[in-house]
Design a protein around this motif. Sequence first.
Motif, mmCIF file in Angstrom:
data_model
loop_
_atom_site.group_PDB
_atom_site.id
_atom_site.type_symbol
_atom_site.label_atom_id
_atom_site.label_comp_id
_atom_site.label_asym_id
_atom_site.label_seq_id
_atom_site.Cartn_x
_atom_site.Cartn_y
_atom_site.Cartn_z
ATOM 1 N N SER A 12 0.335 -1.514 0.410
ATOM 2 C CA SER A 12 -0.153 0.012 -0.125
ATOM 3 C C SER A 12 0.465 1.033 -0.127
ATOM 4 O O SER A 12 1.672 1.654 0.674
ATOM 5 C CB SER A 12 -0.897 0.147 1.327
ATOM 6 O OG SER A 12 -1.370 -1.063 0.973
ATOM 7 N N GLY A 14 -0.267 4.718 0.900
ATOM 8 C CA GLY A 14 -1.524 5.210 1.869
ATOM 9 C C GLY A 14 -2.618 4.750 1.515
ATOM 10 O O GLY A 14 -2.521 4.100 1.070
ATOM 11 N N GLY A 15 -3.449 5.103 0.820
ATOM 12 C CA GLY A 15 -4.344 5.142 0.443
ATOM 13 C C GLY A 15 -4.878 3.458 -0.740
ATOM 14 O O GLY A 15 -5.676 3.315 -0.820
ATOM 15 N N LEU A 16 -3.180 3.921 -1.415
ATOM 16 C CA LEU A 16 -3.337 2.994 -3.026
ATOM 17 C C LEU A 16 -2.882 1.602 -2.511
ATOM 18 O O LEU A 16 -1.648 1.056 -2.012
ATOM 19 C CB LEU A 16 -2.891 3.609 -3.507
ATOM 20 C CG LEU A 16 -2.500 3.547 -5.309
ATOM 21 C CD1 LEU A 16 -2.808 4.490 -6.606
ATOM 22 C CD2 LEU A 16 -1.470 3.233 -6.035
ATOM 23 N N LYS A 17 -3.832 0.369 -3.477
ATOM 24 C CA LYS A 17 -3.256 -0.650 -3.327
ATOM 25 C C LYS A 17 -2.632 -0.988 -4.388
ATOM 26 O O LYS A 17 -3.273 -1.546 -5.515
ATOM 27 C CB LYS A 17 -3.902 -1.549 -2.722
ATOM 28 C CG LYS A 17 -4.278 -1.827 -1.415
ATOM 29 C CD LYS A 17 -5.647 -2.964 -1.302
ATOM 30 C CE LYS A 17 -5.755 -3.160 0.487
ATOM 31 N NZ LYS A 17 -6.161 -4.556 1.181
ATOM 32 N N SER A 20 -2.514 -6.172 -4.029
ATOM 33 C CA SER A 20 -3.542 -6.349 -3.134
ATOM 34 C C SER A 20 -3.063 -7.778 -3.271
ATOM 35 O O SER A 20 -3.531 -8.742 -4.437
ATOM 36 C CB SER A 20 -4.644 -5.995 -3.602
ATOM 37 O OG SER A 20 -5.618 -6.504 -3.060
#
Length: 79
Positions: A12, A14-17, A20
């Motif tokens: 990750s 921040g909020g971006l994966k 996954s």
Amino acid sequence: MPYLNISDVTLSFGGLKALSNVNMKIEEGLITSIIGPNGAGKTSMLNCISGFYHPTLGDIFYGEKKLTNASPTRFQIWG
Ligand SMILES: Nc1ncnc2c1ncn2[C@@H]1O[C@H](COP(=O)(O)OP(=O)(O)O)[C@@H](O)[C@H]1O
Ligand SMILES: [Mg+2]
């Protein structure tokens, strides 16, 4: 035969994966490629394998050796 075992790797930013729950088993002696469109996470995955990035979650093993948080400058898979 030893192999590279990528187990549930998530990366990750921040909020971006970028990655996954990636799972791959790469066998020694086989030429293996990672393909995908721009932004799919190919470079992020290779950076996790080399130790340049460390996965947020998951593990990377080469045989019995854990690479997950290894340093790219100190780790030797052949040593
Ligand atoms: N250092 C970084 N900081 C923030 N986002 C990143 C970083 N590296 C890659 N990303 C993002 O992660 C995703 C995967 O990128 P990347 O691994 O470069 O894909 P590829 O190599 O398949 O084109 C993209 O959305 C990219 O913008
Ligand atoms: Mg790339």
